[in-house]
Motif scaffolding. Structure first.
Motif, PDB file in Angstrom:
ATOM      1  N   GLU A   1       0.853  -1.199   0.000  1.00  0.00           N
ATOM      2  CA  GLU A   1       0.000   0.000   0.000  1.00  0.00           C
ATOM      3  C   GLU A   1       0.890   1.251   0.000  1.00  0.00           C
ATOM      4  N   TYR A   2       1.916   1.200   0.821  1.00  0.00           N
ATOM      5  CA  TYR A   2       2.850   2.332   0.915  1.00  0.00           C
ATOM      6  C   TYR A   2       3.502   2.583  -0.446  1.00  0.00           C
TER       7      TYR A   2
ATOM      8  N   LYS B   1       1.035   4.025  -2.970  1.00  0.00           N
ATOM      9  CA  LYS B   1       0.715   5.438  -2.713  1.00  0.00           C
ATOM     10  C   LYS B   1       1.921   6.347  -2.942  1.00  0.00           C
ATOM     11  N   SER B   2       3.127   5.761  -2.872  1.00  0.00           N
ATOM     12  CA  SER B   2       4.332   6.561  -3.096  1.00  0.00           C
ATOM     13  C   SER B   2       4.627   6.720  -4.575  1.00  0.00           C
ATOM     14  N   ASN B   3       3.930   5.939  -5.369  1.00  0.00           N
ATOM     15  CA  ASN B   3       4.128   6.000  -6.817  1.00  0.00           C
ATOM     16  C   ASN B   3       3.460   7.271  -7.355  1.00  0.00           C
TER      17      ASN B   3
ATOM     18  N   TYR C   1      -0.085   7.470  -8.820  1.00  0.00           N
ATOM     19  CA  TYR C   1      -1.218   7.014  -7.998  1.00  0.00           C
ATOM     20  C   TYR C   1      -2.080   8.215  -7.590  1.00  0.00           C
ATOM     21  N   ASP C   2      -3.377   7.989  -7.611  1.00  0.00           N
ATOM     22  CA  ASP C   2      -4.302   9.022  -7.156  1.00  0.00           C
ATOM     23  C   ASP C   2      -4.178   9.123  -5.628  1.00  0.00           C
ATOM     24  N   TYR C   3      -3.397  10.089  -5.174  1.00  0.00           N
ATOM     25  CA  TYR C   3      -2.987  10.126  -3.770  1.00  0.00           C
ATOM     26  C   TYR C   3      -4.162  10.413  -2.839  1.00  0.00           C
ATOM     27  N   ARG C   4      -4.296   9.518  -1.857  1.00  0.00           N
ATOM     28  CA  ARG C   4      -5.388   9.689  -0.899  1.00  0.00           C
ATOM     29  C   ARG C   4      -4.864   9.840   0.521  1.00  0.00           C
TER      30      ARG C   4
ATOM     31  N   MET D   1      -1.786   8.813   3.482  1.00  0.00           N
ATOM     32  CA  MET D   1      -1.346   7.564   4.083  1.00  0.00           C
ATOM     33  C   MET D   1      -2.212   7.207   5.293  1.00  0.00           C
TER      34      MET D   1
ATOM     35  N   GLU E   1      -0.334   2.372   6.889  1.00  0.00           N
ATOM     36  CA  GLU E   1       0.871   1.927   6.189  1.00  0.00           C
ATOM     37  C   GLU E   1       1.994   2.968   6.249  1.00  0.00           C
TER      38      GLU E   1
END
Ligand SMILES: [Zn+2]
Ligand SMILES: [Zn+2]
Length: 233
Positions: free
Chosen positions: A197-198, A201-203, A206-209, A211, A214
């Motif tokens: 998950e981390y 989301k660090s990519n 990715y549609d950042y939501r 943290m 994680e």
């Protein structure tokens, strides 16, 4: 019903804290041991001889002493070690005017290395090893106990070095060991999912939501993978 040992309650308590419970308890035990040693047992001839033979404590345990309040005790112990090393070095490296043959090349290197090299394990590593075994036995013995089993399942799990030590210990019930390993496997699986998950989301794409739990998974993973097992494995 079996009487619950001090180790049992210590384990349950440590499992409510972050990180490997064995690492946490061993670390505490070593610090307490160092305190007692430098306050009360510094004159113990046998302990001092052990430290001398070990050529002092290993780097990790030596670092514990730097912040220690009892610098007089630290000075005594370090003086012992350096005095012993110097006695050997003076024998191997006589003054230029002495009429003794100098050791040369490989012989000199080997002789000085022998003089400096520890003749035994670091006494604090040895103490840690004993503590680890007591705690890992207590953990495995009580793994069918509801309170401890739940506490372990909700904990950060054992670090991988402590799992390795556990697996090399004799006299453990296979049935209990299997249950313990199944719980450990579940903890690892959850941590792996958190890391994924981390990573997702660090990519950048990715549609950042934001943290969630994680967020600290890389730090938790460092502790779980590396632990704090010192010096001898
Ligand atoms: Zn550990
Ligand atoms: Zn050590």
């Amino acid at each position: 019903m079996r009487t619950k040992s001090g180790a049992y309650y210590e384990l349950v308590e440590a499992m409510s804290q972050p990180g490997c419970p064995i690492c946490r308890l061993v670390d505490r035990a070593v610090r307490q041991y160092v305190d007692v040693f430098f306050y009360e047992n510094i004159t113990n001839v046998e302990r001092r001889a052990e430290i001398r033979a070990a050529r002092g404590y290993c780097s990790a345990h030596g670092a514990l002493l730097a912040g220690h309040a009892r610098m007089l005790g630290v000075a005594i112990v370090q003086h012992d070690v350096i005095n012993d090393v110097l006695r050997e070095m003076n024998r191997l490296l006589p003054e230029a005017h002495a009429r003794r043959l100098w050791l040369i090349g490989a012989s000199l290197r080997r002789a000085v290395l022998d003089a400096i090299r520890p003749k035994r394990i670091c006494p604090l590593c040895e103490y840690e090893r004993d503590q680890e075994r007591v705690l890992l036995h207590a953990l495995t013995d009580a793994i069918h106990d509801e309170l401890l089993r739940r506490a372990f399942a909700g904990s950060s799990g054992l670090c991988l070095p402590h799992v390795q030590i556990l697996l090399q210990m004799r006299g453990l019930s296979t049935d209990r060991l299997r249950l313990l390993l199944q719980i450990e496997r579940d903890i690892l699986t959850t941590l792996k999912a958190d890391l994924e998950e981390y990573l997702a989301k660090s990519n950048g794409s990715y549609d950042y939501r934001g943290m969630g739990k994680e967020a600290d998974s890389p730090l938790r993973a460092i502790k779980l993978v590396s632990g704090r097992v010192l010096g001898r494995r």
